[in-house]
Design an enzyme around this catalytic site. Sequence first.
Site, PDB file in Angstrom:
ATOM      1  N   GLU A 187      24.936 -10.917  14.262  1.00  0.00           N
ATOM      2  CA  GLU A 187      25.332 -11.494  13.728  1.00  0.00           C
ATOM      3  C   GLU A 187      26.599 -11.527  13.097  1.00  0.00           C
ATOM      4  O   GLU A 187      27.255 -11.942  12.381  1.00  0.00           O
ATOM      5  CB  GLU A 187      24.345 -11.254  12.403  1.00  0.00           C
ATOM      6  CG  GLU A 187      22.609 -12.120  12.619  1.00  0.00           C
ATOM      7  CD  GLU A 187      21.836 -11.009  13.108  1.00  0.00           C
ATOM      8  OE1 GLU A 187      22.868 -10.091  13.913  1.00  0.00           O
ATOM      9  OE2 GLU A 187      21.070 -11.885  13.923  1.00  0.00           O
ATOM     10  N   HIS A 245      11.133 -11.567   7.555  1.00  0.00           N
ATOM     11  CA  HIS A 245      11.762 -12.864   8.161  1.00  0.00           C
ATOM     12  C   HIS A 245      11.172 -13.877   6.055  1.00  0.00           C
ATOM     13  O   HIS A 245      10.805 -15.302   6.013  1.00  0.00           O
ATOM     14  CB  HIS A 245      10.787 -13.157   8.963  1.00  0.00           C
ATOM     15  CG  HIS A 245      10.750 -12.569   9.927  1.00  0.00           C
ATOM     16  ND1 HIS A 245      10.654 -11.461  10.285  1.00  0.00           N
ATOM     17  CD2 HIS A 245      11.251 -14.004  10.942  1.00  0.00           C
ATOM     18  CE1 HIS A 245      10.633 -11.542  11.854  1.00  0.00           C
ATOM     19  NE2 HIS A 245      11.428 -12.518  12.164  1.00  0.00           N
TER      20      HIS A 245
HETATM   21  C1  LIG Z   1      18.997  -8.997  13.594  1.00  0.00           C
HETATM   22  C2  LIG Z   1      18.595  -9.289  13.971  1.00  0.00           C
HETATM   23  N1  LIG Z   1      18.711 -10.997  14.557  1.00  0.00           N
HETATM   24  C3  LIG Z   1      18.288 -12.103  14.929  1.00  0.00           C
HETATM   25  C4  LIG Z   1      16.729 -11.215  14.863  1.00  0.00           C
HETATM   26  C5  LIG Z   1      15.488 -12.681  15.658  1.00  0.00           C
HETATM   27  N2  LIG Z   1      15.577 -12.283  16.709  1.00  0.00           N
HETATM   28  C6  LIG Z   1      13.851 -11.411  17.146  1.00  0.00           C
HETATM   29  S1  LIG Z   1      13.472 -11.196  18.376  1.00  0.00           S
HETATM   30  C7  LIG Z   1      14.959 -11.773  18.910  1.00  0.00           C
HETATM   31  C8  LIG Z   1      15.522 -12.139  20.759  1.00  0.00           C
HETATM   32  C9  LIG Z   1      15.705 -10.083  21.219  1.00  0.00           C
HETATM   33  O1  LIG Z   1      16.069 -10.228  22.097  1.00  0.00           O
HETATM   34  P1  LIG Z   1      15.769  -9.336  23.296  1.00  0.00           P
HETATM   35  O2  LIG Z   1      16.720  -8.078  22.352  1.00  0.00           O
HETATM   36  O3  LIG Z   1      16.109  -9.477  24.677  1.00  0.00           O
HETATM   37  O4  LIG Z   1      13.872  -8.587  22.865  1.00  0.00           O
HETATM   38  P2  LIG Z   1      13.087  -9.258  23.394  1.00  0.00           P
HETATM   39  O5  LIG Z   1      12.626 -10.142  22.954  1.00  0.00           O
HETATM   40  O6  LIG Z   1      13.453 -10.371  24.765  1.00  0.00           O
HETATM   41  O7  LIG Z   1      11.742  -8.509  24.175  1.00  0.00           O
HETATM   42  C10 LIG Z   1      15.833 -12.086  18.064  1.00  0.00           C
HETATM   43  C11 LIG Z   1      17.331 -12.750  17.914  1.00  0.00           C
HETATM   44  C12 LIG Z   1      16.116 -10.380  14.575  1.00  0.00           C
HETATM   45  N3  LIG Z   1      15.200  -9.440  14.874  1.00  0.00           N
HETATM   46  N4  LIG Z   1      16.933  -9.162  13.865  1.00  0.00           N
END
Ligand SMILES: Cc1ncc(C[n+]2csc(CCOP(=O)(O)OP(=O)(O)O)c2C)c(N)n1
Lengths: 336, 336, 371, 371
Positions: free
Chosen positions: B60, B129
């Site tokens: 972000e 959220h």
């Molecule tokens: C700071 C922040 N930004 C956005 C999100 C929304 N979000 C939740 S999970 C995710 C994707 C995460 O991907 P990854 O790190 O590859 O983990 P995975 O879900 O594949 O295990 C996002 C964008 C969040 N939880 N925290």
Amino acid sequence: MNTMTFGRAINSGLRRALEHDSRVVLIGEDIGTLGGVFRITDELQKDFGGHRVIDAPLAESAILGTAVGMAYRGYRPVCEIQFDGFIYPAFNQIVSQVAKLHYRTQGRVKMPLTIRVPFGGGIGAAEHHSESPEAYFLHTSGLRVVSASNPQDAFLMIQQAIACDDPVLFFEPKRRYHSKGEVDEDAGLDSYPMEQARVEIAGDDATLVTYGALVQVAREAAMAARDDGISLEVIDLRSLSPIDFATVEASVRKTGRLVVAHEASRTGGLGAELAASITQRCFYYLEHAPERIAGFDIPYPPAKMEHHHLPDLDRILDGVDRVMGRPNSLSGQEGN
Amino acid sequence: MNTMTFGRAINSGLRRALEHDSRVVLIGEDIGTLGGVFRITDELQKDFGGHRVIDAPLAESAILGTAVGMAYRGYRPVCEIQFDGFIYPAFNQIVSQVAKLHYRTQGRVKMPLTIRVPFGGGIGAAEHHSESPEAYFLHTSGLRVVSASNPQDAFLMIQQAIACDDPVLFFEPKRRYHSKGEVDEDAGLDSYPMEQARVEIAGDDATLVTYGALVQVAREAAMAARDDGISLEVIDLRSLSPIDFATVEASVRKTGRLVVAHEASRTGGLGAELAASITQRCFYYLEHAPERIAGFDIPYPPAKMEHHHLPDLDRILDGVDRVMGRPNSLSGQEGN
Amino acid sequence: MSLHGRGPVPDENLVQLLRPDGTRTDGSGYTEWLGDIDGAALRGLYEDMVVVRRIDQEATALQRQGELALWPPLLGQEAAQIGSGRALRQDDFVFSSYRENGVAYCRGVGYADLLRVWRGNAPSGWDPYAVNMATPQVIIGAQTLHATGYAMATKFDGADAVAVAYFGDGATSQGDANEAMVFAASFQAPVVFFCQNNQWAISEPVRLQAQRDIADRAPGFGIPSVRVDGNDVLASLAVTRQALDRARGGGGPSFIEAVTYRMGPHTTADDPSRYRDPNELEDWKSRDPIDRLARLLKAEGLLDEEFASQAKDTADRAAAELREACVTMPEPGELDVFDNVYATPHTVLAEQKEEYRRYLASLAAAPGGTA
Amino acid sequence: MSLHGRGPVPDENLVQLLRPDGTRTDGSGYTEWLGDIDGAALRGLYEDMVVVRRIDQEATALQRQGELALWPPLLGQEAAQIGSGRALRQDDFVFSSYRENGVAYCRGVGYADLLRVWRGNAPSGWDPYAVNMATPQVIIGAQTLHATGYAMATKFDGADAVAVAYFGDGATSQGDANEAMVFAASFQAPVVFFCQNNQWAISEPVRLQAQRDIADRAPGFGIPSVRVDGNDVLASLAVTRQALDRARGGGGPSFIEAVTYRMGPHTTADDPSRYRDPNELEDWKSRDPIDRLARLLKAEGLLDEEFASQAKDTADRAAAELREACVTMPEPGELDVFDNVYATPHTVLAEQKEEYRRYLASLAAAPGGTA
Ligand SMILES: Cc1ncc(C[n+]2csc(CCOP(=O)(O)OP(=O)(O)O)c2C)c(N)n1
Ligand SMILES: Cc1ncc(C[n+]2csc(CCOP(=O)(O)OP(=O)(O)O)c2C)c(N)n1
Ligand SMILES: [Mg+2]
Ligand SMILES: [Mg+2]
């Protein structure tokens, strides 16, 4: 009793905390060999070692985030943010982690962090070096926020903040670092609770509430007002979250008038909360609407213009005149 | 006139903005192929291309920081923050850059950024959220903050925000994304200024001010109060910074009573500013202290407990009873 | 205009001890870490994976049935999680994201505790100190710093426990994850960064986050790294043991990229058909972590019918217990929201609680009141 | 207990075209970038360095005399700044920190504009669009993202201008600087990351921030990097030209670590004697960037007395102009604080301004009033 500067009093309080509890560690930028850009941690690394007084790489989010990890393991980290304006990279860790972990873990993980923040203006500094970000933190549930205004309080309150099992933002009015005062280093931590406001000067006509660097200005305002026949009660809020409403309420019930002053921008500042709460709590006692004397809703201005932003003696007195219904800048005829 | 959901109205407004000005670019996480986790940007990448609707890496601070760079080059970036609780990593860029660059550069560099933030609770979501971080931004000089409460406003206000040469935080009440309403897609951008509050329901006895998701609840409260013989004036604030005090003042001068409601924690929330300002502006018109009905000073609670945190119809009506001096939860005898 | 580069390639430079067809590789030096993994241990790993997959499916079902608000499936990532999770010592401490329910299982987290937060009943599930694992972190990347700080403190204590940070491929883009590497390297902290590169961050493919193998990032910070086949439970176990051993011995941090695949949706709220080629899933099915170990077990005569049905029974029992724990979970009390905001008394919040108590009481007393 | 590792070594793996003794190296392939650097150009670079050092000294003196509130000296970093600054094309765009006054000089920033912010007269000094350089960034690392975003936009425009981010060794620890590399690589943005590793971040030595050469960090993000002798103006020029050329040609981002030394204090408010071994400064004096080029010029017969005194005169004139610009700078007006907070009218702020105007007027009208 010793006479010492505000900065020295914090240094001494930190030293006490380091001596008293081996779980206390200090972490921040330039706090080791240099002793901090304000020398608040002077000599502490030399005396307690590099793993008690830790020079961190240049990353505030990591300073807070690793402090959280240390707290998980039972430590009581004291993080130094070099200047107010550099706390924002750590905002995410403070708001979403530090403030919430005790709640999130249903009380299992304690976050006894202290976050030391030199704050406020009046020192002719460059951009980002004079901010008053306290309102962001007092709106953040899970945090405590305090600010000392004199060396004795600084000495005790830093120790109380470190001893507190909750995270505490400790705002240090940097333009008072060199102010001197008497400090009783034998005073016990329980001699005056961190959360309690203090009536600095008793008075009957109006209540003037402030904190940090402006407490001194408020005292001067009380003197000046007295010459003008107005008896001001001056309250040093000390704790900004929670606010000690009992003390302010008692005062306003007596005086019927409230002026609150702070350097932070007016909109959404602590003054808004205080005015709203006191109005709600003391509505039928109020002779006049509470007045706020605050920084304007502008980014902190350059050095040569800061005196047009910072509340000073005259602006505070103008606010007092307003609540007293005396001629003031907004009443009647203009000067020219 | 078309009937469409709140979410669809924003989508349509974004489409207009993309069509109207080739300098408008959207950037955020999952906004491209997926169309955003709430589908607000549905189909936009397909129709405008990957360099107009940009899926950003998961960071972000970088989303905001690169948007600043784009604005330097004359673009009008629209950043999507996926959920309210994920805006904090970007706080530093928003507070120290986005908010200050126009001031810093003495007006030479414009920051016509729009930051879209789905906000608020009531959807049974996981931690981070359901937050309402608006108070942080309305205390930040240099930013504008708005929130739409219905599809028509959403459609217009998102375009107004994008067209505005100042940075605008655009808070979208996520639990209203699926609410439907009439939208006049031919309405001009000047048909109702973004900064103006709206009297939703006219009334005489008390003024109820809110914004975002609670506007609907406020309307219901007005109905319920009417059955009870109370005539509520409901104001949708729409702009949280600057606040349209003229509209609220006019109302409170008429009613003498103010209730302000929001989901964000009470201490230091918008309600504090509104109560303090209106008290100051309308002191002699007030029959009762302004009441705030707000989230408590707690981290946003888990889904099954959120109804004990969120202001709802009954809590708002209780606040109305308080300002009306009618029996309420805090007056007299307790229930059991 | 093509906005992005080609991104990293899943199949290259992997430590692999077990091929997708279940045959063993020569192990390229890593077999020494598995000296104790005999037939019983292999069966144990198999059962673990079968159980966590079953638990995961049951939780997904519970969500579909409205018993959970949300669930983040680990389907496909069993080997990375069980392999690494079983490498840990009891006094090591885990800081994970929301998807590491397999790791939580290894740490001994109970079923009710696993679900509490996803049912919306509590802000988190378990006592971190009871299992030496922090509760799930939702803010992407934040926990990497917590692990690093914990590891720094471990070093201050002179203990030889290790902190392990679990995170995803998407998290590598966050400032926090990078700052964690800076601090870990600078303080030579005993921390293992375990990145499950499951190819996706919600709808974003890993090539958006990284132009080279994720494992290539760490060395630039001064942290040794390894890229492991995350669908190979033996390789995941071996590389984690090596990294833990390095940390315990004072060798500082390590970084592991476990290359795996999120076979399910991001969470039960997600619909991957909107952004993902179904063929990709088919490809990865042939690399299924459980099938792979099953093939080895079969080849070595360890997967007879008795053991197979025993594993299945264990998994079914776990699923039944999970369901039971879910549906019988006590509801939170109406004033619980005020608890544990602070560790010490807070005047303003106490006042709010008291006001709300009176409010609820007044509602209950009102005609037609229900509270 | 030793908390930190050994850190990177300043002298290794450097691109160097000019040795400290003023002799030329074989250039290891970089001389092709300097085909146009004839005697006149060498003299130009020399004069630039002499002038910016002189300006820097004058500004330091002005601070000591109370004419400036603060000044961040660049002493010792002239070659890195002039070498890179002179490589830029007019339509390239610079995002720097507070220390790049040498770069600002190359961009054509006027003297009053250079000092305005340090005198406290204005929130910044110049019009970024007039010189294609943003005004100084104080928040460490923030500008790396601005440069990346600007470069992305440049690419959207189909322009071949390049954005250049200047930052220090300390800045490499910030999340923002790392996220900038992620984005730059992902979008193949035409941005050059120019890190002046001057060995110190206030009192913190670079070994606190980095365990390996800073230049080693970028490749892990998929960004080619080079470590250059930042006290060698020719090498600094050459590597920057190469990186700019790569970016212009669609080759994406580059990272340059210019190894140099902050010979002065961090700012005029700092006292390095508290934390820095004086011998270190002595060591680096022998690598002085101006002396080095002077030796080459002498050897090539280009530094005769006439040119030497001409350069000195130019520098002295610049210093005099700088001082004049400083002391004659108009003071800000008393209501200026309210200007430019917003680009469009803002009701609440307008009200505050009006109230303050009335307040000032009332002060002036009061007995003994002064405003
Ligand atoms: C700071 C922040 N930004 C956005 C999100 C929304 N979000 C939740 S999970 C995710 C994707 C995460 O991907 P990854 O790190 O590859 O983990 P995975 O879900 O594949 O295990 C996002 C964008 C969040 N939880 N925290
Ligand atoms: C976010 C942030 N944190 C802290 C500071 C305080 N600070 C100003 S300069 C500096 C050191 C910067 O070092 P480096 O990046 O190496 O640049 P140099 O000063 O050596 O040119 C620090 C810590 C700041 N300006 N911004
Ligand atoms: Mg992933
Ligand atoms: Mg440096």
